[in-house]
Design an enzyme around this catalytic site. Structure first.
Site, short mmCIF file in Angstrom:
data_model
loop_
_atom_site.label_atom_id
_atom_site.label_comp_id
_atom_site.label_asym_id
_atom_site.label_seq_id
_atom_site.Cartn_x
_atom_site.Cartn_y
_atom_site.Cartn_z
CB CYS A 112 -0.92 -0.04 1.22
SG CYS A 112 -2.20 1.22 1.21
CB SER A 113 0.96 4.43 -0.05
OG SER A 113 -0.42 4.71 0.13
#
Length: 214
Positions: A112-113
Site C-alpha cells: 500500500c502506501s
C-alpha cells in the site's frame, strides 16, 4: 540485506479508500467551480515538500545535537516525536532507524502506501508506485542508484516494510563539516527523501537562511 516484512492483511485499504474519496470529492468540487485545481496543486505541494517534511527534519536535527534525545528516539520514537509536538493519525506508532557507515535503512510499504504523515507530510507519488514498492525489496541498490545514491559495497541495506500499525523514520547520518551549525541550520540540510532512505544528507545542500540569498 535484511528485510522486515509483516503481515499486511489488515487495515491497508484505509488509505486507498480515503484517497479514492478525496479524488472523487475533488472532481465534484472542481466541476461545480468551488475549487481551483491549480491552487490545490500548489497547496498539496506545499504540504508534501515543504511544511510536512520540516517536522521530521527538526526531529533529525534534535537527535544529532542531543544524545539523550537520540537515545529516547531510538527507544520510543512515538513519544520522542510527540514531545516536539508532532503526532496524530498515521503517526501513532513510530519506529526510528538510524543510518551508520555500515548500515543504510530504506522504507517502503510493499502492499500500500503507509507513511508517517505527521513527520513527513504527504507521501510522494513515487513512494506509492508499484515500481518502487516492488523494486525496493528486490533491488534496493538499483533503486538507490536511480535516486543518485551509491553506497560502499560493504554497506548493508535494510528494508523496513511499513504497515498500518508501524511506520518508520530514517535518521540519516549527520554529514561531516557541520559541527558549527545550530539545530535550525542542521534541520535545513535534511530532505524528505533522506528520511525515507532514498537520499543522503550533504553539508552543501544547506538552504540559505531566511532573508539571505543563495
Amino acid at each position: 540485506m535484511t528485510q522486515n516484512h509483516d503481515d499486511h492483511g489488515h487495515a491497508h485499504s484505509e488509505l486507498s479508500d480515503m484517497d479514492l474519496r478525496v479524488r472523487a470529492l475533488e472532481t465534484v468540487l472542481t466541476q461545480k467551480g468551488y475549487i481551483d485545481p491549480a491552487a490545490l496543486d500548489v497547496l498539496i505541494d506545499t504540504y508534501q515538500t515543504r511544511i510536512g517534511p520540516r517536522n521530521g527534519a527538526l526531529v533529525v536535527a534534535r537527535s544529532w545535537v542531543d544524545p539523550a534525545y537520540r537515545d529516547w528516539l531510538r527507544a520510543d520514537a512515538s513519544a520522542a516525536i510527540a514531545s516536539l509536538g508532532y503526532s496524530g493519525r498515521q503517526g501513532e506508532h513510530m519506529v526510528a532507524v538510524e543510518n551508520t557507515p555500515a548500515l543504510h535503512n530504506m522504507v517502503v510499504c510493499t502492499l500500500c502506501s503507509c507513511y508517517p504523515w505527521p513527520v513527513l507530510g504527504l507521501p510522494p507519488t513515487w513512494y506509492k508506485s508499484a515500481a518502487y514498492r516492488a523494486r525496493a525489496v528486490k533491488d534496493p541498490r538499483g533503486v538507490l542508484a536511480d535516486f543518485g545514491v551509491t553506497l560502499p559495497e560493504a554497506a548493508r541495506i535494510r528494508i523496513w516494510d511499513s504497515t498500518a500499525e508501524v511506520r518508520y523514520l530514517v535518521i540519516p547520518e549527520r554529514p561531516a563539516g557541520t559541527e558549527a551549525l545550530d539545530e535550525a541550520q542542521l534541520a535545513a540540510l535534511v530532505s524528505r527523501d533522506s528520511m525515507i532512505g532514498t537520499a543522503l544528507v550533504h553539508a552543501a545542500t544547506q538552504a540559505p537562511a531566511p532573508g539571505t540569498s543563495a
